[in-house]
Design a protein around this motif. Structure first.
Motif, PDB file in Angstrom:
ATOM      1  N   ALA A 104      87.797  42.826  38.569  1.00  0.00           N
ATOM      2  CA  ALA A 104      86.554  42.389  38.419  1.00  0.00           C
ATOM      3  C   ALA A 104      86.289  41.112  37.527  1.00  0.00           C
ATOM      4  CB  ALA A 104      85.491  43.585  38.367  1.00  0.00           C
ATOM      5  N   TYR A 105      85.183  40.519  37.906  1.00  0.00           N
ATOM      6  CA  TYR A 105      84.933  39.247  36.751  1.00  0.00           C
ATOM      7  C   TYR A 105      84.894  39.813  35.389  1.00  0.00           C
ATOM      8  CZ  TYR A 105      84.288  36.215  40.577  1.00  0.00           C
ATOM      9  OH  TYR A 105      84.269  35.398  41.764  1.00  0.00           O
ATOM     10  N   GLY A 106      84.240  41.115  35.021  1.00  0.00           N
ATOM     11  CA  GLY A 106      84.097  41.619  34.042  1.00  0.00           C
ATOM     12  C   GLY A 106      85.459  42.158  33.211  1.00  0.00           C
ATOM     13  N   ASP A 107      86.382  42.123  33.875  1.00  0.00           N
ATOM     14  CA  ASP A 107      87.963  42.536  33.301  1.00  0.00           C
ATOM     15  C   ASP A 107      88.496  41.089  32.846  1.00  0.00           C
ATOM     16  OD1 ASP A 107      88.153  44.952  34.178  1.00  0.00           O
ATOM     17  OD2 ASP A 107      88.521  44.369  36.260  1.00  0.00           O
TER      18      ASP A 107
ATOM     19  N   PRO B  70      87.816  38.943  30.057  1.00  0.00           N
ATOM     20  CA  PRO B  70      88.319  39.021  28.776  1.00  0.00           C
ATOM     21  C   PRO B  70      89.527  39.845  28.538  1.00  0.00           C
ATOM     22  CG  PRO B  70      85.940  39.501  28.953  1.00  0.00           C
ATOM     23  CD  PRO B  70      86.572  39.770  30.550  1.00  0.00           C
ATOM     24  N   GLY B  71      89.780  41.102  29.046  1.00  0.00           N
ATOM     25  CA  GLY B  71      90.937  41.807  29.006  1.00  0.00           C
ATOM     26  C   GLY B  71      92.260  41.005  29.727  1.00  0.00           C
ATOM     27  N   VAL B  72      91.737  40.278  30.609  1.00  0.00           N
ATOM     28  CA  VAL B  72      92.838  39.761  31.292  1.00  0.00           C
ATOM     29  C   VAL B  72      93.426  38.557  30.391  1.00  0.00           C
ATOM     30  CG1 VAL B  72      93.530  38.108  33.338  1.00  0.00           C
ATOM     31  CG2 VAL B  72      92.290  40.395  33.636  1.00  0.00           C
ATOM     32  N   LEU B  73      92.645  37.743  30.067  1.00  0.00           N
ATOM     33  CA  LEU B  73      92.920  36.443  28.926  1.00  0.00           C
ATOM     34  C   LEU B  73      93.593  36.770  27.975  1.00  0.00           C
ATOM     35  CD1 LEU B  73      89.850  34.069  29.176  1.00  0.00           C
ATOM     36  CD2 LEU B  73      92.068  33.988  30.634  1.00  0.00           C
ATOM     37  N   SER B  74      93.374  38.223  27.325  1.00  0.00           N
ATOM     38  CA  SER B  74      93.889  38.629  26.183  1.00  0.00           C
ATOM     39  C   SER B  74      95.445  39.070  26.324  1.00  0.00           C
ATOM     40  CB  SER B  74      93.278  40.047  25.623  1.00  0.00           C
ATOM     41  OG  SER B  74      94.120  40.520  24.722  1.00  0.00           O
ATOM     42  N   ILE B  75      95.633  39.795  27.498  1.00  0.00           N
ATOM     43  CA  ILE B  75      96.977  40.087  28.138  1.00  0.00           C
ATOM     44  C   ILE B  75      97.848  38.773  28.624  1.00  0.00           C
ATOM     45  CG2 ILE B  75      98.370  41.223  29.836  1.00  0.00           C
ATOM     46  CD1 ILE B  75      96.260  43.498  29.867  1.00  0.00           C
ATOM     47  N   GLU B  76      97.176  37.904  29.226  1.00  0.00           N
ATOM     48  CA  GLU B  76      97.856  36.765  29.461  1.00  0.00           C
ATOM     49  C   GLU B  76      98.401  35.844  28.459  1.00  0.00           C
ATOM     50  OE1 GLU B  76      98.019  35.666  32.610  1.00  0.00           O
ATOM     51  OE2 GLU B  76      98.476  33.396  32.549  1.00  0.00           O
ATOM     52  N   ARG B  77      97.428  35.778  27.468  1.00  0.00           N
ATOM     53  CA  ARG B  77      97.792  34.848  26.248  1.00  0.00           C
ATOM     54  C   ARG B  77      99.021  35.334  25.607  1.00  0.00           C
ATOM     55  NH1 ARG B  77      91.517  33.413  25.329  1.00  0.00           N
ATOM     56  NH2 ARG B  77      91.531  31.681  26.723  1.00  0.00           N
TER      57      ARG B  77
ATOM     58  N   CYS C 294      93.140  40.960  44.214  1.00  0.00           N
ATOM     59  CA  CYS C 294      93.556  41.001  42.605  1.00  0.00           C
ATOM     60  C   CYS C 294      93.343  42.464  42.214  1.00  0.00           C
ATOM     61  CB  CYS C 294      92.445  39.977  42.099  1.00  0.00           C
ATOM     62  SG  CYS C 294      92.587  38.475  42.365  1.00  0.00           S
ATOM     63  N   LEU C 295      94.229  42.913  41.469  1.00  0.00           N
ATOM     64  CA  LEU C 295      94.127  44.235  41.047  1.00  0.00           C
ATOM     65  C   LEU C 295      94.279  44.338  39.499  1.00  0.00           C
ATOM     66  CD1 LEU C 295      96.754  45.653  43.643  1.00  0.00           C
ATOM     67  CD2 LEU C 295      94.171  45.925  43.709  1.00  0.00           C
ATOM     68  N   ALA C 296      93.565  45.703  38.961  1.00  0.00           N
ATOM     69  CA  ALA C 296      93.706  45.984  37.684  1.00  0.00           C
ATOM     70  C   ALA C 296      94.316  47.154  37.541  1.00  0.00           C
ATOM     71  CB  ALA C 296      92.129  45.879  37.301  1.00  0.00           C
ATOM     72  N   ALA C 297      95.129  47.366  36.418  1.00  0.00           N
ATOM     73  CA  ALA C 297      95.470  48.682  36.095  1.00  0.00           C
ATOM     74  C   ALA C 297      94.621  49.110  34.707  1.00  0.00           C
ATOM     75  CB  ALA C 297      97.057  48.663  35.372  1.00  0.00           C
TER      76      ALA C 297
END
Ligand code: COA
Length: 160
Positions: free
Chosen positions: A20-23, A25-32, A55-58
């Motif tokens: 979700a869009y709300g994820d 910030p967490g995505v960018l933290s892992i991505e970087r 698009c999936l989230a764990a």
């Protein structure tokens, strides 16, 4: 909930669900922490906005442990991005997300991806899932000029 009752999600367990869009910030933290040339926020927003993509989230229950972004072009699924928090690797999280993708999009579908030729861990994971090597794209990665390995699951011969 009383102290003796079980929580709905066992401690330490992971739920794989839609990203979700709300994820983000967490995505960018892992991505970087995962890539030498990380995607921007705008790239994730664009992928999330595509209705045909998956698009999936764990989800650990109190944060994100990983994510997967897959786009659909005609009848071909293109795995665009997969990453797992460096603290949570080798727990089967990426394999679970890929399994969920294959269940959702269909195991008889055709899937492709590019991966750095030096990324032996990711290549091993994709091969374990049944992906096969199908050539290289020369100097595909602009940050260091590295080649991409092209991988396919399903028939690569027909572009429909
Ligand atoms: C590649 C990546 C997504 C794998 O995530 P993961 O959750 O650690 O992978 P899993 O635990 O599901 O691994 C499943 C299997 O893949 C193989 N595998 C995964 N990582 C591996 C590694 N570093 N070395 C060798 N084999 C590996 C193993 O066979 C593993 O099973 P095992 O642990 O029982 O031996 C993760 O290392 C990552 O985020 N890397 C940085 C980002 C990246 O490179 N993404 C892929 C871009 S195409």
């Amino acid at each position: 909930m009383a102290a003796t009752e079980s929580p709905s999600r066992p401690i330490g367990s992971i739920e794989v669900r839609r990203l979700a869009y709300g994820d983000l910030p967490g995505v960018l933290s892992i991505e970087r922490r995962s890539f030498p040339a990380p995607w921007s926020l705008a790239m994730f927003v664009l992928e999330l906005s595509k209705p045909s993509g998956i698009c999936l989230a764990a989800d650990t229950g109190d944060g994100l442990a990983g994510y997967l972004v897959c786009s659909r072009y005609a009848d071909i699924w293109h795995v665009m991005n997969v990453a797992v928090d460096p603290e949570r690797r080798r727990e089967g999280i990426a394999a679970r997300m890929m399994g969920e993708l294959l269940e959702t999009a269909g195991r008889d579908g055709r899937y492709t991806l590019e991966v750095r030729v030096s990324n032996h861990g990711a290549i091993a994971m994709y091969e374990r899932l049944g992906f096969r090597r199908a050539g290289r794209r020369r100097r595909y990665y602009h940050d260091n000029g590295e080649d991409a390995m092209i991988m396919w699951l399903g028939d690569p011969g027909y572009i429909g």
